[in-house]
Scaffold this motif. Sequence first.
Motif, PDB file in Angstrom:
ATOM      1  N   VAL A  32      82.451  12.787  -8.998  1.00 51.30           N
ATOM      2  CA  VAL A  32      81.551  12.944  -7.863  1.00 51.30           C
ATOM      3  C   VAL A  32      80.609  11.745  -7.801  1.00 51.30           C
ATOM      4  CG1 VAL A  32      79.800  14.439  -6.813  1.00 51.30           C
ATOM      5  CG2 VAL A  32      81.615  15.462  -8.196  1.00 51.30           C
ATOM      6  N   ASP A  33      80.470  11.165  -6.613  1.00 49.83           N
ATOM      7  CA  ASP A  33      79.459  10.125  -6.403  1.00 49.83           C
ATOM      8  C   ASP A  33      78.190  10.797  -5.884  1.00 49.83           C
ATOM      9  OD1 ASP A  33      81.444   8.418  -7.093  1.00 49.83           O
ATOM     10  OD2 ASP A  33      81.282   7.133  -5.312  1.00 49.83           O
ATOM     11  N   ILE A  34      77.102  10.600  -6.606  1.00 52.79           N
ATOM     12  CA  ILE A  34      75.837  11.234  -6.237  1.00 52.79           C
ATOM     13  C   ILE A  34      74.886  10.147  -5.748  1.00 52.79           C
ATOM     14  CG2 ILE A  34      73.876  12.581  -7.083  1.00 52.79           C
ATOM     15  CD1 ILE A  34      75.798  13.916  -9.057  1.00 52.79           C
ATOM     16  N   ASP A  35      74.416  10.308  -4.500  1.00 47.90           N
ATOM     17  CA  ASP A  35      73.595   9.273  -3.882  1.00 47.90           C
ATOM     18  C   ASP A  35      72.251   9.886  -3.455  1.00 47.90           C
ATOM     19  OD1 ASP A  35      72.614   7.063  -2.643  1.00 47.90           O
ATOM     20  OD2 ASP A  35      74.291   6.798  -1.244  1.00 47.90           O
ATOM     21  N   SER A  36      71.189   9.465  -4.107  1.00 44.61           N
ATOM     22  CA  SER A  36      69.829   9.888  -3.752  1.00 44.61           C
ATOM     23  C   SER A  36      69.734  11.400  -3.531  1.00 44.61           C
ATOM     24  CB  SER A  36      69.356   9.170  -2.485  1.00 44.61           C
ATOM     25  OG  SER A  36      69.531   7.782  -2.627  1.00 44.61           O
ATOM     26  N   ALA A  37      70.244  12.163  -4.471  1.00 43.09           N
ATOM     27  CA  ALA A  37      70.196  13.627  -4.349  1.00 43.09           C
ATOM     28  C   ALA A  37      68.837  14.141  -4.844  1.00 43.09           C
ATOM     29  CB  ALA A  37      71.326  14.252  -5.161  1.00 43.09           C
ATOM     30  N   VAL A  38      68.556  15.388  -4.505  1.00 48.42           N
ATOM     31  CA  VAL A  38      67.301  16.029  -4.926  1.00 48.42           C
ATOM     32  C   VAL A  38      67.516  16.686  -6.288  1.00 48.42           C
ATOM     33  CG1 VAL A  38      65.790  17.980  -4.412  1.00 48.42           C
ATOM     34  CG2 VAL A  38      66.382  16.345  -2.616  1.00 48.42           C
ATOM     35  N   PHE A  39      66.703  16.296  -7.267  1.00 51.52           N
ATOM     36  CA  PHE A  39      66.843  16.836  -8.625  1.00 51.52           C
ATOM     37  C   PHE A  39      65.485  17.264  -9.164  1.00 51.52           C
ATOM     38  CE2 PHE A  39      71.065  15.020  -8.879  1.00 51.52           C
ATOM     39  CZ  PHE A  39      71.701  15.778  -9.849  1.00 51.52           C
ATOM     40  N   PRO A  40      65.035  18.487  -8.867  1.00 52.72           N
ATOM     41  CA  PRO A  40      63.772  18.952  -9.453  1.00 52.72           C
ATOM     42  C   PRO A  40      63.853  18.962 -10.984  1.00 52.72           C
ATOM     43  CG  PRO A  40      64.644  20.552  -7.865  1.00 52.72           C
ATOM     44  CD  PRO A  40      65.692  19.506  -8.053  1.00 52.72           C
ATOM     45  N   ALA A  41      62.696  18.805 -11.643  1.00 51.00           N
ATOM     46  CA  ALA A  41      62.641  18.884 -13.109  1.00 51.00           C
ATOM     47  C   ALA A  41      63.048  20.286 -13.560  1.00 51.00           C
ATOM     48  CB  ALA A  41      61.245  18.561 -13.596  1.00 51.00           C
ATOM     49  N   LEU A  42      63.442  20.395 -14.838  1.00 52.15           N
ATOM     50  CA  LEU A  42      63.856  21.680 -15.404  1.00 52.15           C
ATOM     51  C   LEU A  42      62.779  22.756 -15.158  1.00 52.15           C
ATOM     52  CD1 LEU A  42      66.046  23.061 -17.276  1.00 52.15           C
ATOM     53  CD2 LEU A  42      64.462  22.590 -19.152  1.00 52.15           C
ATOM     54  N   ILE A  43      63.225  23.913 -14.670  1.00 52.82           N
ATOM     55  CA  ILE A  43      62.315  25.027 -14.397  1.00 52.82           C
ATOM     56  C   ILE A  43      62.392  26.006 -15.569  1.00 52.82           C
ATOM     57  CG2 ILE A  43      61.806  26.933 -12.805  1.00 52.82           C
ATOM     58  CD1 ILE A  43      63.675  25.279 -10.775  1.00 52.82           C
ATOM     59  N   GLU A  44      61.242  26.509 -16.003  1.00 49.23           N
ATOM     60  CA  GLU A  44      61.226  27.536 -17.064  1.00 49.23           C
ATOM     61  C   GLU A  44      60.620  28.796 -16.476  1.00 49.23           C
ATOM     62  OE1 GLU A  44      59.017  24.909 -19.787  1.00 49.23           O
ATOM     63  OE2 GLU A  44      60.649  25.294 -21.197  1.00 49.23           O
ATOM     64  N   ALA A  45      61.311  29.920 -16.645  1.00 48.92           N
ATOM     65  CA  ALA A  45      60.828  31.157 -16.009  1.00 48.92           C
ATOM     66  C   ALA A  45      60.878  32.312 -16.994  1.00 48.92           C
ATOM     67  CB  ALA A  45      61.668  31.507 -14.797  1.00 48.92           C
TER      68      ALA A  45
ATOM     69  N   THR B  20      67.689  38.568 -15.951  1.00 50.91           N
ATOM     70  CA  THR B  20      69.137  38.398 -15.800  1.00 50.91           C
ATOM     71  C   THR B  20      69.455  36.985 -15.319  1.00 50.91           C
ATOM     72  OG1 THR B  20      69.232  39.003 -13.470  1.00 50.91           O
ATOM     73  CG2 THR B  20      69.310  40.815 -15.064  1.00 50.91           C
ATOM     74  N   PHE B  21      70.754  36.672 -15.319  1.00 49.41           N
ATOM     75  CA  PHE B  21      71.196  35.387 -14.774  1.00 49.41           C
ATOM     76  C   PHE B  21      70.685  35.201 -13.347  1.00 49.41           C
ATOM     77  CE2 PHE B  21      74.277  33.851 -11.646  1.00 49.41           C
ATOM     78  CZ  PHE B  21      74.145  32.488 -11.879  1.00 49.41           C
ATOM     79  N   SER B  22      70.757  36.263 -12.550  1.00 46.23           N
ATOM     80  CA  SER B  22      70.394  36.105 -11.130  1.00 46.23           C
ATOM     81  C   SER B  22      68.908  35.803 -10.968  1.00 46.23           C
ATOM     82  CB  SER B  22      70.798  37.342 -10.321  1.00 46.23           C
ATOM     83  OG  SER B  22      69.924  38.416 -10.575  1.00 46.23           O
ATOM     84  N   ASP B  23      68.079  36.254 -11.922  1.00 44.97           N
ATOM     85  CA  ASP B  23      66.639  35.914 -11.869  1.00 44.97           C
ATOM     86  C   ASP B  23      66.460  34.406 -12.044  1.00 44.97           C
ATOM     87  OD1 ASP B  23      65.884  38.594 -11.597  1.00 44.97           O
ATOM     88  OD2 ASP B  23      65.775  38.882 -13.776  1.00 44.97           O
ATOM     89  N   LEU B  24      67.214  33.831 -12.978  1.00 44.39           N
ATOM     90  CA  LEU B  24      67.120  32.390 -13.230  1.00 44.39           C
ATOM     91  C   LEU B  24      67.673  31.615 -12.039  1.00 44.39           C
ATOM     92  CD1 LEU B  24      68.451  32.394 -16.923  1.00 44.39           C
ATOM     93  CD2 LEU B  24      66.062  32.384 -16.186  1.00 44.39           C
ATOM     94  N   ALA B  25      68.820  32.071 -11.523  1.00 44.74           N
ATOM     95  CA  ALA B  25      69.443  31.381 -10.383  1.00 44.74           C
ATOM     96  C   ALA B  25      68.559  31.478  -9.140  1.00 44.74           C
ATOM     97  CB  ALA B  25      70.820  31.979 -10.113  1.00 44.74           C
ATOM     98  N   PHE B  26      67.859  32.605  -8.995  1.00 45.42           N
ATOM     99  CA  PHE B  26      66.937  32.783  -7.862  1.00 45.42           C
ATOM    100  C   PHE B  26      65.845  31.714  -7.897  1.00 45.42           C
ATOM    101  CE2 PHE B  26      62.927  34.489  -6.245  1.00 45.42           C
ATOM    102  CZ  PHE B  26      63.283  34.882  -4.958  1.00 45.42           C
ATOM    103  N   GLU B  27      65.234  31.537  -9.079  1.00 41.83           N
ATOM    104  CA  GLU B  27      64.157  30.535  -9.214  1.00 41.83           C
ATOM    105  C   GLU B  27      64.685  29.138  -8.914  1.00 41.83           C
ATOM    106  OE1 GLU B  27      61.072  31.290  -9.700  1.00 41.83           O
ATOM    107  OE2 GLU B  27      61.318  33.408 -10.197  1.00 41.83           O
ATOM    108  N   ALA B  28      65.875  28.827  -9.455  1.00 45.03           N
ATOM    109  CA  ALA B  28      66.459  27.497  -9.242  1.00 45.03           C
ATOM    110  C   ALA B  28      66.734  27.264  -7.755  1.00 45.03           C
ATOM    111  CB  ALA B  28      67.750  27.361 -10.053  1.00 45.03           C
ATOM    112  N   THR B  29      67.234  28.297  -7.071  1.00 46.41           N
ATOM    113  CA  THR B  29      67.581  28.154  -5.653  1.00 46.41           C
ATOM    114  C   THR B  29      66.340  27.970  -4.787  1.00 46.41           C
ATOM    115  OG1 THR B  29      69.481  29.582  -6.054  1.00 46.41           O
ATOM    116  CG2 THR B  29      68.874  29.218  -3.766  1.00 46.41           C
ATOM    117  N   GLU B  30      65.312  28.774  -5.053  1.00 48.04           N
ATOM    118  CA  GLU B  30      64.071  28.663  -4.262  1.00 48.04           C
ATOM    119  C   GLU B  30      63.492  27.253  -4.377  1.00 48.04           C
ATOM    120  OE1 GLU B  30      62.767  30.477  -2.076  1.00 48.04           O
ATOM    121  OE2 GLU B  30      63.009  32.611  -2.482  1.00 48.04           O
TER     122      GLU B  30
END
Lengths: 345, 103
Positions: free
Chosen positions: A332-345, A57-67
């Motif tokens: 939005v001004d984005i300054d040195s934010a954390v951007f993990p690479a695309l996750i595949e689950a 489900t969507f929440s499974d994908l969002a869970f992985e992204a959040t962790e």
Amino acid sequence: MSQCTLRNVRFAGMATCVPKRVFHNINDAPPQIRSERERLVRNIGIYTRRLCPEWQTFSDLAFEATEKLLADLKWNKSDIDALIIVGQSPDYLIPATAIILQDRLQLPQTTIAYDVNLGCSGYPFGLHLLGSMIASGAIKKGLLLVGDRAGEEKDPLFSDAGTATALEFDPNAPPMYFDLNSDGSGYKAIMLPVGGHREPVHISHLIPHRDEGGYWRSGMDLVLDGPAVLSFSTQRVPPAVDSLLAHVGMSKDEIDYFVFHQANRMINETIRKKLRLPEEKVPSTLHDLGNTSGASLPVTMTVRLSDTLAQGRHRVLLCGFGIGLSWGTAIVDIDSAVFPALIEA
Amino acid sequence: MESSSRADIPAGLIASGRLVLRISTGDSTLVTIEQFIEQFLSAVDFQEPVELKPDTKLSDLPEWDSLSALATIVLFDTEYGKVIVGPDLAKCGTVRDLYALMG
């Protein structure tokens, strides 16, 4: 309220998760519709999509992204004050998915958690909602989970994704600017007409018929008025973008990237040309990842801009539009934010 | 608002030819029906070539479908500066009727 400014809100990071399963819009289509599908794919610009298997489900994908996002941010879960989901693919019709995720993510019970029912336009609205809580000083750290599980094999547009964005209170953060709009007179342009209280599910809705591609369709399917959506998108979005830029007194040169909802190539190219934006400032993920509904802004930022946005300061204009009808733009001004690479689950 | 934004495009991009824009003249009287047919065929991007005359019936075109409708709306908007909607197209029987929408 059409335009507003939020202060003291820092864009801390973003993560995106898509299903592993790749569906090819031409090769995986039934042979009898392949020729017309080739033409369709050329014009919508969507060659492959990511589709959840049945169990996901969507929440499974969002869970992985959040962790992944929380781990890379090194945030303590006990510091999270709010978890807002913006999307239309709940685990259950009720209760709200955000509350289920509060427990699954092991966030404290003091977390504010609820869902907001918006689709393709949702990202700027979610940023504004969570950002407002933070800007008011009511909370310090929050998570915004945006996306949908809207993809189906039989329809060539939609693709699945779940995303997480982290915002935090920071008195030194640059302002965020918003232009947010709604037009309910167009509610029939994209809708799931059956299953709510206006038209509850009746046994007659469930009787399927086969279309020319051999796919089963029924009264339970999404209804989409293509010409109405096209007209809405190409007529409303360019003036809204110009209007926000004029309101904040910025020229297009002062924006590093314009990220638009990934609707389809026809719509996106028309918007880009009407705004006279060069291709290199308008990243796209339609070719490989399709229309990921509200997730398409985070998907495109993660896939096309993560290396850039993780270093130094950049200004992005984010614009979502679609079901509702609803359309919103954020700068939005984005300054040195954390951007993990695309996750595949 | 659109005209003022042209200044935002870096001159180098235009000079290098990397930026391709269709800037509407807003004056559709310059387009003949023969030119319109050529632009229409390019826009709808049929898989199978067809020969179009002004009196060709749209219902006789196997690929005159929802995708063609979208492409025609975009053509009118970006090339002729004319906003048309789905119901305008539904009223058209022939290619000449489409051309007349430029009005």
